[in-house]
Design a protein around this motif. Structure first.
Motif, PDB file in Angstrom:
ATOM      1  N   ARG A   1      15.950  -0.885  -3.955  1.00  0.00           N
ATOM      2  CA  ARG A   1      15.922  -2.110  -4.468  1.00  0.00           C
ATOM      3  C   ARG A   1      14.454  -1.777  -5.948  1.00  0.00           C
ATOM      4  N   LEU A   2      13.895  -2.063  -4.604  1.00  0.00           N
ATOM      5  CA  LEU A   2      12.025  -2.169  -5.128  1.00  0.00           C
ATOM      6  C   LEU A   2      11.534  -0.890  -5.758  1.00  0.00           C
ATOM      7  N   LEU A   3      12.390   0.025  -4.766  1.00  0.00           N
ATOM      8  CA  LEU A   3      11.374   1.610  -5.785  1.00  0.00           C
ATOM      9  C   LEU A   3      11.839   1.927  -6.703  1.00  0.00           C
TER      10      LEU A   3
ATOM     11  N   HIS B   1       1.706   8.879  -5.674  1.00  0.00           N
ATOM     12  CA  HIS B   1       1.686   9.783  -5.143  1.00  0.00           C
ATOM     13  C   HIS B   1       2.897  10.295  -4.739  1.00  0.00           C
ATOM     14  N   ALA B   2       3.909  10.686  -5.348  1.00  0.00           N
ATOM     15  CA  ALA B   2       5.136  11.040  -4.805  1.00  0.00           C
ATOM     16  C   ALA B   2       5.482  11.799  -3.851  1.00  0.00           C
TER      17      ALA B   2
ATOM     18  N   ASP C   1      11.906   8.834   0.714  1.00  0.00           N
ATOM     19  CA  ASP C   1      12.336   8.620   2.349  1.00  0.00           C
ATOM     20  C   ASP C   1      11.446   8.041   3.141  1.00  0.00           C
ATOM     21  N   MET C   2      10.191   8.721   3.312  1.00  0.00           N
ATOM     22  CA  MET C   2       9.316   8.388   4.364  1.00  0.00           C
ATOM     23  C   MET C   2       9.095   6.507   4.044  1.00  0.00           C
TER      24      MET C   2
ATOM     25  N   HIS D   1       1.314  -0.981   0.114  1.00  0.00           N
ATOM     26  CA  HIS D   1       0.298  -0.221  -0.194  1.00  0.00           C
ATOM     27  C   HIS D   1       1.085   1.061  -0.181  1.00  0.00           C
ATOM     28  N   LEU D   2       1.614   0.709   1.022  1.00  0.00           N
ATOM     29  CA  LEU D   2       3.064   2.376   0.445  1.00  0.00           C
ATOM     30  C   LEU D   2       3.779   2.486  -0.430  1.00  0.00           C
ATOM     31  N   LEU D   3       4.116   1.451  -1.225  1.00  0.00           N
ATOM     32  CA  LEU D   3       4.782   1.835  -2.427  1.00  0.00           C
ATOM     33  C   LEU D   3       3.910   2.100  -3.321  1.00  0.00           C
ATOM     34  N   ALA D   4       2.381   1.878  -3.476  1.00  0.00           N
ATOM     35  CA  ALA D   4       1.084   2.052  -4.335  1.00  0.00           C
ATOM     36  C   ALA D   4       0.928   3.658  -4.396  1.00  0.00           C
TER      37      ALA D   4
END
Length: 294
Positions: free
Chosen positions: A280-282, A253-254, A260-261, A245-248
């Motif tokens: 690496r995920l990001l 909405h970067a 960093d968050m 969810h955080l990654l989505a």
């Protein structure tokens, strides 16, 4: 619409009449009545039921799967799109549905079918199209990110996708029912009340839908408990959904949830995903967006 890392606040239709307190209670009663007749508000789609029956067989034939998928043009189109996406396509383009099914595999086709059916059946709310679309984008991206997290950890690869895909279905279903309430009563809810009612009923409606769609208990817990993942009976899977969810949210909405968050969020420590692995995920953001068709 205001967005943060875990809550959507919904806007009502601009021309809506603000409801009085009694009518707010009427909206709550309407939602409660819908929850009591769950089979009518969130039945398992026919194609999903047939697909589950077919894929449960010991030997599943690609031609049989292709014939079933062909009966639903939206599903057939999405299977072809994913099979030919930059991240998954083979060296030569896939030109037939049977080729696509063989290339993607049964599990991937089943995931695509679930996503297409959800979008068409649940993430629709006349008068609130933009809110439904935002919820859908969040759910779909979270599902794709959850697969990346699961592959990184070699854990929950299939269940993580489903749990993340389902993690906003309760909100979407509540939104759909409230939109129907507004239409039938010819009046609207103010934004705060609308958002509060969706938050109140989100978990219950999500559970009802997943139960109707015959999803496993671990998937239901992961999808329902993602906000309070530490307290879940399936905390590892719920934590995976929380991270997805955080990654989505960052992907969409970067400017509201910076890199960093995301990297510093404690959920990744619980999952055993180290800082370098998080970066690496990001770095897969564009790949995930391409898979999502966004």
């Amino acid at each position: 619409m205001k967005v943060d890392a875990s809550v959507w606040v919904f806007m009502s239709v601009e021309s809506a009449i603000v409801l009085s307190a009694p009518n707010c209670q009427a909206a709550r009663d309407y939602l409660s009545g819908s929850a009591a007749s769950s089979q009518t508000i969130a039945p398992l789609p026919r194609v999903c039921a047939q697909l589950a029956e077919l894929t449960a067989q010991q030997a599943t034939d690609a031609a049989q799967l292709a014939r079933l998928i062909q009966s639903d043009p939206a599903l057939a189109g999405e299977v072809m799109r994913v099979a030919n996406s930059p991240a998954l396509r083979p060296r030569t383009a896939i030109v037939s549905l049977q080729q696509a099914v063989s290339w993607l595999g049964v599990a991937e086709v089943r995931n695509i079918a679930m996503a297409v059916m959800l979008r068409g059946e649940v993430f629709v709310a006349p008068g609130h199209e933009s809110e439904s679309e935002e919820l859908w984008r969040e759910a779909w991206l979270a599902a794709l990110w959850s697969k990346e997290i699961a592959r990184e950890r070699r854990k929950h690869v299939e269940s993580a996708f489903l749990a993340a895909l389902m993690h906003r279905t309760g909100a979407a279903l509540a939104l759909k029912i409230l939109a129907r309430f507004e239409f039938e009563r010819r009046m609207g809810l103010d934004a705060e009340t609308f958002g509060n009612l969706i938050a109140e009923f989100e978990t219950a409606f999500g559970r009802l839908l997943m139960d109707n769609w015959l999803l496993p208990k671990d998937v239901q817990d992961g999808a329902s408990d993602w906000r309070n993942y530490r307290e879940s009976n399936h905390s590892d899977l719920a934590g995976t959904v929380h991270a997805a969810h955080l990654l989505a949210t960052h992907t969409l909405h970067a400017q509201l949830l910076g890199e960093d968050m995301v990297i510093e969020n404690p959920v990744f420590e619980q999952l055993g995903v180290f800082p370098d692995d998080r970066r690496r995920l990001l770095a897969k953001r564009e790949q995930v967006l391409a898979l999502a068709g966004m």
